[in-house]
Design a protein around this motif. Structure first.
Motif: not given
Length: 321
Positions: A174-179, A193-208, A222-226
């Motif tokens: 996915a490019d955009v994830v909401k939970a 939950p915010l730590d889990s979201a931070r981990r999800w941002l790294a899933l898929g590497g450069s294609e995550g 709340w959101s996390v991105n680059a």
């Protein structure tokens, strides 16, 4: 064209004052939300050749959502929602079937021209249809923006380990994830939950994912991105119920991305480079849409005009003046 794939069902809403039936299903609600925000959208999902199925088709068509699949011979799925009189929160039980026979052969044609594919919830978890949905995402990923909302239903998918593995497959594509924070607390017990979201941002590497958004009810999204971490307050409104609030949020978040011309795989680099300020604007836009929905009964996402009123004159938007 935007595409949503997932379950359609009828919400039978039970309150102390009586029972009402509303067309629902998280992906279906997102499709309707996008259409009411003036985006051309098609919904790929199943519904039966029965009165509930007729209401599903009529509801989608009334919002100009295209339906490439017709009804089948299985019963239309039903979710029974019990509304708490004190806080408007909904608890669910389900009677549903999820399968998309023959989808693989028709998928390339149905997805032709789509610049965004959204999915989530039961459709991505429940066999046998979940495997078809994952195949659809894998097929679409090279050309389209992909969005995902796990919208967990523990009363249906009771195995959290399975649900976690399944969710992570979609997050990585996915490019955009909401939970919601409740989703993440169930998937990762004992983890912030915010730590889990931070981990999800790294899933898929450069294609995550380019962004992971966590909705937190009255605490605001709340959101996390680059660019870092961003949060906005939730608009203060009188809550009728919370049915469909997360789906309205998701639709408006995707609408904001499309309005900025960031949909389509060719725009992944720009989507990843979204500034903290732009992400904050997207979150506020989505939170306003959710606020309209919770201020009235049922999964009833706002039109573009209603959302604009909420953003510029919240009191008028809620009262209808």
């Amino acid at each position: 064209m935007l595409t949503v794939i997932g379950e359609a069902l009828v919400d039978v809403v039970q309150r102390s004052s009586g029972t009402q039936a509303h067309v629902g299903g998280s992906p279906l609600n997102v499709a309707v939300g996008l259409a009411r925000l003036d985006h051309p959208v098609q919904f790929i999902g199943r519904y039966g050749r029965d009165p509930y199925g007729e209401s599903v088709a009529a509801h989608l068509k009334s919002s100009s959502v295209l339906l490439p699949l017709g009804p089948d011979e299985l019963p239309t799925s039903v979710a029974t929602a019990l509304i708490d009189d004190d806080d408007g929160a909904a608890s669910y039980t389900f009677d549903l079937a999820w399968q998309l026979p023959g989808l693989a052969n028709r998928l390339p044609f149905m997805l032709q021209g789509s610049t965004l594919l959204h999915t989530g919830s039961i459709a991505t978890m429940l066999a046998p249809g979940a495997a078809d949905v994952l195949s659809a995402v894998e097929h679409a990923h090279p050309l389209t923006t992909v969005s995902f909302d796990p919208n967990c239903r523990p009363s249906i998918i009771t195995d959290a380990d399975y649900a976690r593995r399944q969710a992570e497959k979609f997050v990585a594509l996915a490019d955009v994830v909401k939970a919601s924070d409740e989703d993440l607390e169930w998937l990762y017990p004992g983890v912030d939950p915010l730590d889990s979201a931070r981990r999800w941002l790294a899933l898929g590497g450069s294609e995550g994912p380019a962004m992971v958004v966590v909705t937190r009810g009255a605490a605001g999204p709340w959101s996390v991105n680059a660019a870092g971490e961003t949060r906005v307050p939730a608009p203060a409104v009188k809550v009728a119920d919370t049915v469909g609030a997360g789906d309205s949020f998701m639709a408006a978040l995707l609408s904001g991305i499309v309005d900025r011309g960031l949909n389509g795989a060719q725009n992944r680099k720009e989507l990843r480079a979204l500034s903290a300020g732009s992400l904050r604007e997207l979150l506020a836009h989505a939170a306003a849409a959710a606020a309209v929905t919770v201020s009235r009964a049922g999964a009833n996402p706002p039109t573009r005009a209603e959302l604009s009123r909420m953003e510029h004159d919240p009191e008028s938007a809620v009262t209808g003046n």
